[in-house]
Scaffold this motif. Structure first.
Motif, PDB file in Angstrom:
ATOM      1  N   MET A   1       0.838  -1.165   0.000  1.00 19.59           N
ATOM      2  CA  MET A   1       0.000   0.000   0.000  1.00 19.59           C
ATOM      3  C   MET A   1       0.889   1.235   0.000  1.00 19.59           C
ATOM      4  O   MET A   1       1.848   1.331   0.736  1.00 19.59           O
ATOM      5  N   THR A   2       0.558   2.193  -0.814  1.00 16.53           N
ATOM      6  CA  THR A   2       1.353   3.408  -0.926  1.00 16.53           C
ATOM      7  C   THR A   2       0.679   4.537  -0.177  1.00 16.53           C
ATOM      8  O   THR A   2      -0.511   4.769  -0.315  1.00 16.53           O
ATOM      9  N   ASN A   3       1.450   5.254   0.615  1.00 16.06           N
ATOM     10  CA  ASN A   3       0.933   6.404   1.347  1.00 16.06           C
ATOM     11  C   ASN A   3       1.186   7.633   0.492  1.00 16.06           C
ATOM     12  O   ASN A   3       2.308   8.103   0.362  1.00 16.06           O
ATOM     13  N   LEU A   4       0.120   8.190  -0.088  1.00 12.62           N
ATOM     14  CA  LEU A   4       0.274   9.329  -0.977  1.00 12.62           C
ATOM     15  C   LEU A   4       0.230  10.658  -0.235  1.00 12.62           C
ATOM     16  O   LEU A   4       0.507  11.698  -0.817  1.00 12.62           O
ATOM     17  N   GLU A   5      -0.128  10.642   1.041  1.00 17.76           N
ATOM     18  CA  GLU A   5      -0.234  11.880   1.797  1.00 17.76           C
ATOM     19  C   GLU A   5       1.129  12.420   2.221  1.00 17.76           C
ATOM     20  O   GLU A   5       1.314  13.627   2.315  1.00 17.76           O
ATOM     21  N   ASN A   6       2.062  11.544   2.498  1.00 14.62           N
ATOM     22  CA  ASN A   6       3.382  11.963   2.977  1.00 14.62           C
ATOM     23  C   ASN A   6       4.416  11.739   1.886  1.00 14.62           C
ATOM     24  O   ASN A   6       4.449  10.690   1.263  1.00 14.62           O
ATOM     25  N   PRO A   7       5.300  12.709   1.668  1.00 16.80           N
ATOM     26  CA  PRO A   7       6.356  12.504   0.671  1.00 16.80           C
ATOM     27  C   PRO A   7       7.344  11.449   1.151  1.00 16.80           C
ATOM     28  O   PRO A   7       7.417  11.135   2.330  1.00 16.80           O
ATOM     29  N   ALA A   8       8.103  10.925   0.235  1.00 21.05           N
ATOM     30  CA  ALA A   8       9.117   9.927   0.575  1.00 21.05           C
ATOM     31  C   ALA A   8      10.157  10.554   1.489  1.00 21.05           C
ATOM     32  O   ALA A   8      10.502  11.719   1.324  1.00 21.05           O
ATOM     33  N   PRO A   9      10.663   9.818   2.462  1.00 17.76           N
ATOM     34  CA  PRO A   9      11.678  10.370   3.374  1.00 17.76           C
ATOM     35  C   PRO A   9      12.982  10.616   2.636  1.00 17.76           C
ATOM     36  O   PRO A   9      13.263  10.010   1.606  1.00 17.76           O
ATOM     37  N   ALA A  10      13.764  11.510   3.179  1.00 21.95           N
ATOM     38  CA  ALA A  10      15.077  11.782   2.611  1.00 21.95           C
ATOM     39  C   ALA A  10      15.961  10.556   2.796  1.00 21.95           C
ATOM     40  O   ALA A  10      15.807   9.823   3.771  1.00 21.95           O
ATOM     41  N   PRO A  11      16.869  10.310   1.883  1.00 18.79           N
ATOM     42  CA  PRO A  11      17.761   9.156   2.051  1.00 18.79           C
ATOM     43  C   PRO A  11      18.632   9.314   3.291  1.00 18.79           C
ATOM     44  O   PRO A  11      18.969  10.421   3.687  1.00 18.79           O
ATOM     45  N   ALA A  12      18.959   8.201   3.895  1.00 20.34           N
ATOM     46  CA  ALA A  12      19.786   8.218   5.106  1.00 20.34           C
ATOM     47  C   ALA A  12      21.187   8.700   4.768  1.00 20.34           C
ATOM     48  O   ALA A  12      21.732   8.392   3.721  1.00 20.34           O
ATOM     49  N   ASP A  13      21.753   9.470   5.667  1.00 20.20           N
ATOM     50  CA  ASP A  13      23.116   9.964   5.508  1.00 20.20           C
ATOM     51  C   ASP A  13      24.030   9.076   6.338  1.00 20.20           C
ATOM     52  O   ASP A  13      24.153   9.253   7.547  1.00 20.20           O
ATOM     53  N   ASP A  14      24.655   8.106   5.707  1.00 21.50           N
ATOM     54  CA  ASP A  14      25.476   7.140   6.431  1.00 21.50           C
ATOM     55  C   ASP A  14      26.724   7.762   7.046  1.00 21.50           C
ATOM     56  O   ASP A  14      27.278   7.235   7.991  1.00 21.50           O
ATOM     57  N   GLU A  15      27.181   8.869   6.533  1.00 20.50           N
ATOM     58  CA  GLU A  15      28.414   9.479   7.017  1.00 20.50           C
ATOM     59  C   GLU A  15      28.145  10.753   7.814  1.00 20.50           C
ATOM     60  O   GLU A  15      29.050  11.514   8.089  1.00 20.50           O
ATOM     61  N   GLY A  16      26.891  11.015   8.196  1.00 20.75           N
ATOM     62  CA  GLY A  16      26.543  12.276   8.827  1.00 20.75           C
ATOM     63  C   GLY A  16      26.938  12.390  10.278  1.00 20.75           C
ATOM     64  O   GLY A  16      27.032  13.488  10.812  1.00 20.75           O
ATOM     65  N   GLY A  17      27.126  11.312  10.964  1.00 23.20           N
ATOM     66  CA  GLY A  17      27.523  11.364  12.355  1.00 23.20           C
ATOM     67  C   GLY A  17      26.342  11.545  13.290  1.00 23.20           C
ATOM     68  O   GLY A  17      25.173  11.385  12.927  1.00 23.20           O
ATOM     69  N   LEU A  18      26.661  11.895  14.519  1.00 25.44           N
ATOM     70  CA  LEU A  18      25.658  11.989  15.577  1.00 25.44           C
ATOM     71  C   LEU A  18      24.631  13.080  15.291  1.00 25.44           C
ATOM     72  O   LEU A  18      23.437  12.890  15.523  1.00 25.44           O
ATOM     73  N   ALA A  19      25.053  14.223  14.773  1.00 25.57           N
ATOM     74  CA  ALA A  19      24.116  15.309  14.498  1.00 25.57           C
ATOM     75  C   ALA A  19      23.079  14.878  13.466  1.00 25.57           C
ATOM     76  O   ALA A  19      21.886  15.170  13.607  1.00 25.57           O
ATOM     77  N   SER A  20      23.508  14.151  12.459  1.00 22.43           N
ATOM     78  CA  SER A  20      22.576  13.664  11.444  1.00 22.43           C
ATOM     79  C   SER A  20      21.607  12.642  12.038  1.00 22.43           C
ATOM     80  O   SER A  20      20.407  12.666  11.748  1.00 22.43           O
ATOM     81  N   LEU A  21      22.120  11.761  12.877  1.00 19.62           N
ATOM     82  CA  LEU A  21      21.276  10.762  13.523  1.00 19.62           C
ATOM     83  C   LEU A  21      20.228  11.425  14.407  1.00 19.62           C
ATOM     84  O   LEU A  21      19.049  11.064  14.383  1.00 19.62           O
TER      85      LEU A  21
END
Length: 69
Positions: A1-21
């Protein structure tokens, strides 16, 4: 089932560190449901019957460190 109300989440930032998490967690917090009541207390071990653990799983858990080394 596709949720059309909410946009797709941003891709995860694997190298972003604690602030990104922390930012990812802050964005997800509004989506988490709050339980209506407190969970029931754990059952007494004397009330647990018929629980079996496969030997391979028991060995795997036994080999894990309690808190990480």
């Amino acid at each position: 089932m596709t949720n059309l109300e909410n946009p797709a989440p941003a891709p995860a930032d694997d190298e972003g560190g604690l602030a990104s998490l922390r930012g990812d967690c802050a964005r997800m917090a509004p989506h988490w449901a709050v339980p209506e009541r407190a969970p029931s207390p754990p059952a007494s071990p004397s009330l647990l019957h018929g629980v079996s653990v496969p030997p391979a799983s028991a060995r795997l858990l036994d080999a894990l460190s309690d808190y990480g080394d």
